[in-house]
Design a protein around this motif. Sequence first.
Motif, PDB file in Angstrom:
ATOM      1  N   TYR A   1       4.193  -4.168  -0.785  1.00  0.00           N
ATOM      2  CA  TYR A   1       4.205  -3.674   0.594  1.00  0.00           C
ATOM      3  C   TYR A   1       5.520  -2.929   0.788  1.00  0.00           C
ATOM      4  O   TYR A   1       6.575  -3.430   0.399  1.00  0.00           O
ATOM      5  CB  TYR A   1       4.104  -4.830   1.593  1.00  0.00           C
ATOM      6  CG  TYR A   1       2.704  -5.392   1.716  1.00  0.00           C
ATOM      7  CD1 TYR A   1       1.940  -5.139   2.849  1.00  0.00           C
ATOM      8  CD2 TYR A   1       2.149  -6.162   0.709  1.00  0.00           C
ATOM      9  CE1 TYR A   1       0.656  -5.635   2.967  1.00  0.00           C
ATOM     10  CE2 TYR A   1       0.861  -6.664   0.819  1.00  0.00           C
ATOM     11  CZ  TYR A   1       0.120  -6.395   1.948  1.00  0.00           C
ATOM     12  OH  TYR A   1      -1.154  -6.887   2.062  1.00  0.00           O
ATOM     13  N   LYS A   2       5.435  -1.729   1.374  1.00  0.00           N
ATOM     14  CA  LYS A   2       6.681  -0.957   1.499  1.00  0.00           C
ATOM     15  C   LYS A   2       6.698  -0.079   2.750  1.00  0.00           C
ATOM     16  O   LYS A   2       5.677   0.162   3.387  1.00  0.00           O
ATOM     17  CB  LYS A   2       6.926  -0.112   0.252  1.00  0.00           C
ATOM     18  CG  LYS A   2       5.937   1.001   0.021  1.00  0.00           C
ATOM     19  CD  LYS A   2       6.485   2.009  -0.999  1.00  0.00           C
ATOM     20  CE  LYS A   2       6.369   1.506  -2.420  1.00  0.00           C
ATOM     21  NZ  LYS A   2       6.692   2.562  -3.415  1.00  0.00           N
TER      22      LYS A   2
ATOM     23  N   LEU B   1      -0.849 -12.750   4.236  1.00  0.00           N
ATOM     24  CA  LEU B   1      -0.964 -11.323   4.540  1.00  0.00           C
ATOM     25  C   LEU B   1      -2.398 -10.903   4.829  1.00  0.00           C
ATOM     26  O   LEU B   1      -2.642  -9.792   5.304  1.00  0.00           O
ATOM     27  CB  LEU B   1      -0.402 -10.507   3.368  1.00  0.00           C
ATOM     28  CG  LEU B   1       1.079 -10.773   3.077  1.00  0.00           C
ATOM     29  CD1 LEU B   1       1.493 -10.114   1.777  1.00  0.00           C
ATOM     30  CD2 LEU B   1       1.953 -10.276   4.217  1.00  0.00           C
TER      31      LEU B   1
ATOM     32  N   TYR C   1       5.840  -2.889   7.238  1.00  0.00           N
ATOM     33  CA  TYR C   1       5.401  -2.668   5.860  1.00  0.00           C
ATOM     34  C   TYR C   1       3.887  -2.431   5.822  1.00  0.00           C
ATOM     35  O   TYR C   1       3.136  -3.074   6.554  1.00  0.00           O
ATOM     36  CB  TYR C   1       5.687  -3.897   4.993  1.00  0.00           C
ATOM     37  CG  TYR C   1       7.143  -4.246   4.824  1.00  0.00           C
ATOM     38  CD1 TYR C   1       7.861  -3.795   3.726  1.00  0.00           C
ATOM     39  CD2 TYR C   1       7.805  -5.063   5.753  1.00  0.00           C
ATOM     40  CE1 TYR C   1       9.192  -4.137   3.545  1.00  0.00           C
ATOM     41  CE2 TYR C   1       9.134  -5.406   5.584  1.00  0.00           C
ATOM     42  CZ  TYR C   1       9.822  -4.940   4.476  1.00  0.00           C
ATOM     43  OH  TYR C   1      11.143  -5.286   4.306  1.00  0.00           O
ATOM     44  N   THR C   2       3.492  -1.513   4.952  1.00  0.00           N
ATOM     45  CA  THR C   2       2.057  -1.358   4.689  1.00  0.00           C
ATOM     46  C   THR C   2       1.817  -1.497   3.192  1.00  0.00           C
ATOM     47  O   THR C   2       2.726  -1.267   2.377  1.00  0.00           O
ATOM     48  CB  THR C   2       1.527   0.019   5.156  1.00  0.00           C
ATOM     49  OG1 THR C   2       2.350   1.035   4.601  1.00  0.00           O
ATOM     50  CG2 THR C   2       1.528   0.136   6.664  1.00  0.00           C
ATOM     51  N   HIS C   3       0.578  -1.872   2.863  1.00  0.00           N
ATOM     52  CA  HIS C   3       0.237  -2.076   1.456  1.00  0.00           C
ATOM     53  C   HIS C   3       0.341  -0.764   0.707  1.00  0.00           C
ATOM     54  O   HIS C   3      -0.131   0.271   1.178  1.00  0.00           O
ATOM     55  CB  HIS C   3      -1.187  -2.638   1.363  1.00  0.00           C
ATOM     56  CG  HIS C   3      -1.538  -3.100  -0.004  1.00  0.00           C
ATOM     57  ND1 HIS C   3      -2.328  -2.370  -0.850  1.00  0.00           N
ATOM     58  CD2 HIS C   3      -1.189  -4.222  -0.677  1.00  0.00           C
ATOM     59  CE1 HIS C   3      -2.467  -3.027  -1.987  1.00  0.00           C
ATOM     60  NE2 HIS C   3      -1.786  -4.153  -1.914  1.00  0.00           N
ATOM     61  N   SER C   4       1.024  -0.792  -0.435  1.00  0.00           N
ATOM     62  CA  SER C   4       1.214   0.412  -1.220  1.00  0.00           C
ATOM     63  C   SER C   4       0.119   0.523  -2.272  1.00  0.00           C
ATOM     64  O   SER C   4      -0.006  -0.349  -3.122  1.00  0.00           O
ATOM     65  CB  SER C   4       2.582   0.356  -1.896  1.00  0.00           C
ATOM     66  OG  SER C   4       2.743   1.439  -2.743  1.00  0.00           O
TER      67      SER C   4
END
Lengths: 187, 148
Positions: free
Chosen positions: A27-28, A110, A183-186
């Motif tokens: 997550y970034k 999450l 953060y969003t899932h990368s």
Amino acid sequence: MNKTSILFAAIITFGLMAFTNHSGGIYKTNTGNINFFSHTPVEDITADNHKVKTAFDAETGKLQFSVLIKDFEFPKALMQEHFNENYMESTKYPKSTFTGTIDKMSAVNLAKDGTYKSSITGKLTMKDVTKEVSTMATFVVKGGIVNAKASFTVNPVDYHIAIPKTVAAKISNEIKINVDADYTHSH
Amino acid sequence: MTRPIIILIIVLALGAVFYGYNTYNKPHTNVGKSEAAETLLATEIFVAFDTNEQAAMAIYSDKVIQVEGQLLSKDLSNEKEPQILLKGNGDEGFVRCGFKPTELSKVLALTDSSTVKIKGVCMGCNGSEELDLLGSKDVVLSNCIIIK
């Protein structure tokens, strides 16, 4: 195994894979916020940075930050100039980094909207000086976005930030650092 | 003390107060009214930082820079600072341009994959190879305005 059983097994398998992909992985964000605040009876000083790079590994809890010192914006240009040239020497030491761990990563679900807490421990590096830092963080999971907030204090002296005696009364020896990142899932 | 000397001292004192006040309250760099110290391609400034960060900091940091490059995407995830990404070096690096929220409508009007000209203050290069989770490195420009 009949056709219905095979279909059912396939649905379960793909469902689990989808769940695993969404809750695991990296997550970034590149647009995290860090604010710092210094309070003294003489003067309050605050500055913001909105381009903080940060990411965490949802499996291991490994957490990283990188922030450009020059990108902290102060309300007054003169403060910003003194901060960069006199105290942080930001042309020589352009970045501050943090590498650490979300200690209770397994407690942060999450895949389920909610609010979770975990301690964070790691190493903060400024001006080539590295010190251990620990704090509590709050994670709010909502619609696939993980908002993390944390605060801690640093003493400039610990990072070899020399404050001249003439302005010492204006700068606290407990600078509060506030972190706020979505953060969003990368993929 | 004669009158002219008293007047001179008062004028000098007022001048000092005026100078001190103006210095303390001097405004941030007005990118729109500033001449660009350097004009180059987004790919060129990325390579400069990627090759020798310290040397690039000495040349570009704190200066108003004009870059031209391919707009890869808009990043509107932080309402306090709309951002765009220009092509730097494939997937390994970008030029990240931050705007004041007042520039949002102009940012939204940009077309992905088009070539854009941006002017902003160079802040350095964020990210590093050691921080493996963060992925790409970004050369960062702030307080940007769109030239074209």
